[in-house]
Write a protein that holds these residues in place. Structure first.
Motif, PDB file in Angstrom:
ATOM      1  N   GLU A  99      -0.867   5.250  -6.741  1.00  0.00           N
ATOM      2  CA  GLU A  99       0.138   4.736  -7.681  1.00  0.00           C
ATOM      3  C   GLU A  99       0.912   5.829  -8.398  1.00  0.00           C
ATOM      4  N   VAL A 100       2.229   5.607  -8.503  1.00  0.00           N
ATOM      5  CA  VAL A 100       3.126   6.434  -9.308  1.00  0.00           C
ATOM      6  C   VAL A 100       4.096   5.490 -10.019  1.00  0.00           C
ATOM      7  N   SER A 101       4.243   5.657 -11.328  1.00  0.00           N
ATOM      8  CA  SER A 101       5.150   4.810 -12.102  1.00  0.00           C
ATOM      9  C   SER A 101       6.515   5.489 -12.189  1.00  0.00           C
ATOM     10  N   LEU A 102       7.524   4.803 -11.663  1.00  0.00           N
ATOM     11  CA  LEU A 102       8.885   5.337 -11.681  1.00  0.00           C
ATOM     12  C   LEU A 102       9.592   4.968 -12.987  1.00  0.00           C
ATOM     13  N   PRO A 103      10.598   5.729 -13.387  1.00  0.00           N
ATOM     14  CA  PRO A 103      11.332   5.409 -14.610  1.00  0.00           C
ATOM     15  C   PRO A 103      11.929   4.004 -14.569  1.00  0.00           C
ATOM     16  N   ILE A 104      11.696   3.271 -15.649  1.00  0.00           N
ATOM     17  CA  ILE A 104      12.285   1.931 -15.779  1.00  0.00           C
ATOM     18  C   ILE A 104      12.372   1.593 -17.268  1.00  0.00           C
ATOM     19  N   TYR A 105      13.595   1.432 -17.736  1.00  0.00           N
ATOM     20  CA  TYR A 105      13.870   1.049 -19.124  1.00  0.00           C
ATOM     21  C   TYR A 105      15.321   0.578 -19.193  1.00  0.00           C
ATOM     22  N   PRO A 106      15.660  -0.211 -20.210  1.00  0.00           N
ATOM     23  CA  PRO A 106      16.944  -0.928 -20.190  1.00  0.00           C
ATOM     24  C   PRO A 106      18.188  -0.071 -20.048  1.00  0.00           C
ATOM     25  N   ASP A 107      18.211   1.127 -20.640  1.00  0.00           N
ATOM     26  CA  ASP A 107      19.434   1.923 -20.526  1.00  0.00           C
ATOM     27  C   ASP A 107      19.313   3.057 -19.505  1.00  0.00           C
ATOM     28  N   LEU A 108      18.415   2.898 -18.537  1.00  0.00           N
ATOM     29  CA  LEU A 108      18.400   3.821 -17.401  1.00  0.00           C
ATOM     30  C   LEU A 108      19.707   3.652 -16.637  1.00  0.00           C
ATOM     31  N   SER A 109      20.487   4.700 -16.542  1.00  0.00           N
ATOM     32  CA  SER A 109      21.811   4.590 -15.907  1.00  0.00           C
ATOM     33  C   SER A 109      21.692   4.533 -14.388  1.00  0.00           C
ATOM     34  N   ASN A 110      22.728   4.020 -13.751  1.00  0.00           N
ATOM     35  CA  ASN A 110      22.755   3.988 -12.281  1.00  0.00           C
ATOM     36  C   ASN A 110      22.639   5.396 -11.712  1.00  0.00           C
ATOM     37  N   ASP A 111      23.327   6.354 -12.341  1.00  0.00           N
ATOM     38  CA  ASP A 111      23.282   7.734 -11.845  1.00  0.00           C
ATOM     39  C   ASP A 111      21.870   8.309 -11.956  1.00  0.00           C
ATOM     40  N   ASP A 112      21.212   8.031 -13.072  1.00  0.00           N
ATOM     41  CA  ASP A 112      19.853   8.553 -13.233  1.00  0.00           C
ATOM     42  C   ASP A 112      18.884   7.876 -12.268  1.00  0.00           C
ATOM     43  N   GLN A 113      19.072   6.598 -12.037  1.00  0.00           N
ATOM     44  CA  GLN A 113      18.193   5.928 -11.075  1.00  0.00           C
ATOM     45  C   GLN A 113      18.434   6.464  -9.668  1.00  0.00           C
ATOM     46  N   GLU A 114      19.679   6.695  -9.325  1.00  0.00           N
ATOM     47  CA  GLU A 114      19.987   7.295  -8.016  1.00  0.00           C
ATOM     48  C   GLU A 114      19.335   8.671  -7.894  1.00  0.00           C
ATOM     49  N   LYS A 115      19.323   9.406  -8.983  1.00  0.00           N
ATOM     50  CA  LYS A 115      18.682  10.720  -8.968  1.00  0.00           C
ATOM     51  C   LYS A 115      17.188  10.595  -8.684  1.00  0.00           C
ATOM     52  N   VAL A 116      16.540   9.624  -9.322  1.00  0.00           N
ATOM     53  CA  VAL A 116      15.115   9.380  -9.070  1.00  0.00           C
ATOM     54  C   VAL A 116      14.893   9.040  -7.602  1.00  0.00           C
ATOM     55  N   ILE A 117      15.680   8.093  -7.090  1.00  0.00           N
ATOM     56  CA  ILE A 117      15.525   7.624  -5.710  1.00  0.00           C
ATOM     57  C   ILE A 117      15.768   8.753  -4.716  1.00  0.00           C
ATOM     58  N   ASN A 118      16.855   9.480  -4.889  1.00  0.00           N
ATOM     59  CA  ASN A 118      17.229  10.520  -3.922  1.00  0.00           C
ATOM     60  C   ASN A 118      16.213  11.657  -3.907  1.00  0.00           C
ATOM     61  N   ASN A 119      15.727  12.036  -5.073  1.00  0.00           N
ATOM     62  CA  ASN A 119      14.741  13.136  -5.117  1.00  0.00           C
ATOM     63  C   ASN A 119      13.401  12.697  -4.539  1.00  0.00           C
ATOM     64  N   LEU A 120      13.031  11.433  -4.755  1.00  0.00           N
ATOM     65  CA  LEU A 120      11.779  10.945  -4.184  1.00  0.00           C
ATOM     66  C   LEU A 120      11.871  10.880  -2.664  1.00  0.00           C
ATOM     67  N   ILE A 121      12.955  10.353  -2.151  1.00  0.00           N
ATOM     68  CA  ILE A 121      13.122  10.260  -0.702  1.00  0.00           C
ATOM     69  C   ILE A 121      13.195  11.659  -0.082  1.00  0.00           C
ATOM     70  N   HIS A 122      13.862  12.580  -0.759  1.00  0.00           N
ATOM     71  CA  HIS A 122      13.927  13.954  -0.260  1.00  0.00           C
ATOM     72  C   HIS A 122      12.534  14.564  -0.169  1.00  0.00           C
ATOM     73  N   PHE A 123      11.706  14.306  -1.176  1.00  0.00           N
ATOM     74  CA  PHE A 123      10.336  14.823  -1.169  1.00  0.00           C
ATOM     75  C   PHE A 123       9.565  14.249   0.014  1.00  0.00           C
ATOM     76  N   ILE A 124       9.704  12.959   0.255  1.00  0.00           N
ATOM     77  CA  ILE A 124       8.964  12.305   1.331  1.00  0.00           C
ATOM     78  C   ILE A 124       9.412  12.807   2.704  1.00  0.00           C
ATOM     79  N   ASN A 125      10.688  13.035   2.845  1.00  0.00           N
ATOM     80  CA  ASN A 125      11.236  13.426   4.152  1.00  0.00           C
ATOM     81  C   ASN A 125      11.086  14.909   4.448  1.00  0.00           C
ATOM     82  N   ASN A 126      10.631  15.650   3.478  1.00  0.00           N
ATOM     83  CA  ASN A 126      10.520  17.096   3.699  1.00  0.00           C
ATOM     84  C   ASN A 126       9.091  17.577   3.466  1.00  0.00           C
TER      85      ASN A 126
END
Length: 387
Positions: free
Chosen positions: A360-387
């Motif tokens: 288990e890993v808890s990802l950032p989630i809160y009401p004013d999490l911006s789309n850009d910040d969420q994309e940053k979380v997603i892209n960096n996580l996927i990059h880690f997995i793929n490399n």
């Protein structure tokens, strides 16, 4: 830095607090009753007592329910320490039941199995605390049926699930449980800074919680042995200073008016994570039963670190370099040194919970999490997995 969770405060919240600060009552005033009434109306509780924090709510619940030495109280190993610690602080003995591998909440089938085993050994099972982990309600129908069959008290540690629904009912918690406890810490759905509440339909439980909240004191005339005047009070049991302030409660009432929109925003963020990760065989997204509207206090993503041949620590370090703070919820309580040393728990006792923790890993989630910040979380996580 992007955190896993944080509060959302707007001008209406600030105005509500300032209004109290300009008034006569900072604590023990009418703002507390207003908040309690607001909570009761939203969650359908006949009685609500606001307290200093969620831990206080759990502690007072155990005392009000009469937990004592010789009683066993069962809960989930996947919860914050306060859930289990409250059992000890109330005088009873904690025990655990493993989680359902899909919902991550306590498994009712294993609860019944544990009750039968303990009773066959002459042990007295007093209560079950269900934890609505991450915002997904437990199987409360099954837990209520077990509580009735075995004459148990049933408590809902509802801190993660404010605004969730169970069979289309946002007031489900008080419908199934004898007592409901909540927390309003800044990472929760609504905040009072620090704060919590005990909700119940039982007037006697409510009265006891209220006395214990304020040192065990009472001024209620029909509860006094003597009555020497308007200043007079009596103490018949040891209580605590678990009070909450009026300005905290003003913030809570203001926040509660936004709870539905907070939950909707959290669900939008969770849906975007789902869409980004659902077809990746290294990742397992949280599932939601058809009977449930998930409130997503947390977004618990499972990562197959074994297949990746990397460690959780490596992920945390790389994400921190990208200015993303992840978290883990939770280390199974039975693996804590105190519980192993004092109650004999050991690795392997609750394998589903232990496997859950490993992944288990808890990802950032809160009401004013911006789309850009969420994309940053997603892209960096996927990059880690793929490399």
């Amino acid at each position: 830095m992007i955190s896993y969770g944080k509060q959302y405060i707007d001008q209406s919240d600030i105005d509500a607090v300032v209004e109290i600060l300009k008034g006569d009552w900072l604590t023990q005033g009418p703002g507390i009753k207003t908040f309690e009434d607001d909570l009761g109306n939203y969650f359908g509780a006949n009685y609500t007592c606001a307290v200093a924090n969620g831990t206080a709510a759990l502690h007072l619940t155990g005392i009000a329910l009469g937990w004592q030495p010789g009683d066993i109280v069962i809960t989930s190993p996947i919860t914050f320490l306060a859930t289990a610690n409250s059992i000890i602080c109330s005088g009873a003995t904690p025990d655990f039941v493993d989680i359902d591998p899909v919902t991550y909440t306590i498994d009712p089938n294993l609860v019944e199995e544990k009750i039968r085993i303990l009773r066959s050994k002459g042990k007295r099972v007093k209560a079950v605390i269900g934890v609505d982990y991450a915002g997904h309600p437990c199987d409360w129908e099954a837990l209520r049926e077990l509580a009735d069959r075995y004459d148990l008290q049933l408590v809902n540690d509802n801190c993660h699930a404010l605004g969730a629904s169970y069979f289309d009912d946002k007031q489900y918690a008080i419908k199934y449980a004898d007592v409901v406890t909540q927390s309003y810490h800044p990472v929760k759905h609504i905040t009072t800074g620090e704060g919590g509440a005990v909700l119940t339909s039982d007037s006697m439980i409510n009265e006891k919680v209220r006395r214990l909240r304020t040192h065990g004191m009472t001024k209620t005339k029909d509860q006094l042995e003597n009555n020497e005047g308007p200043w007079y009070y009596e103490m018949n049991e040891v209580g605590y200073n678990y009070r909450i302030t009026d300005f905290q409660c003003a913030l809570g009432s203001s926040q509660l008016r936004k709870l539905d929109q907070f939950v909707e925003k959290r669900r939008e963020i969770a849906n975007k994570y789902d869409q980004s990760f659902y077809n990746n065989d290294i990742l397992t997204i949280p599932e939601t039963q058809d009977s449930v509207v998930h409130a997503y206090h947390l977004y618990p993503l499972h990562i197959d670190f074994e297949r990746l041949n990397v460690t959780k620590l490596q992920l945390f370090e790389e994400m921190k370099l990208a200015k993303v703070n992840l978290q883990v919820h939770y280390i199974p309580v039975h693996l804590q040194p105190y519980y192993k040393r004092n109650y004999g728990f050991k690795s392997g006792d609750y394998p589903v919970a232990e496997d859950f923790y490993a992944r288990e890993v808890s990802l950032p989630i809160y009401p004013d999490l911006s789309n850009d910040d969420q994309e940053k979380v997603i892209n960096n996580l996927i990059h880690f997995i793929n490399n």
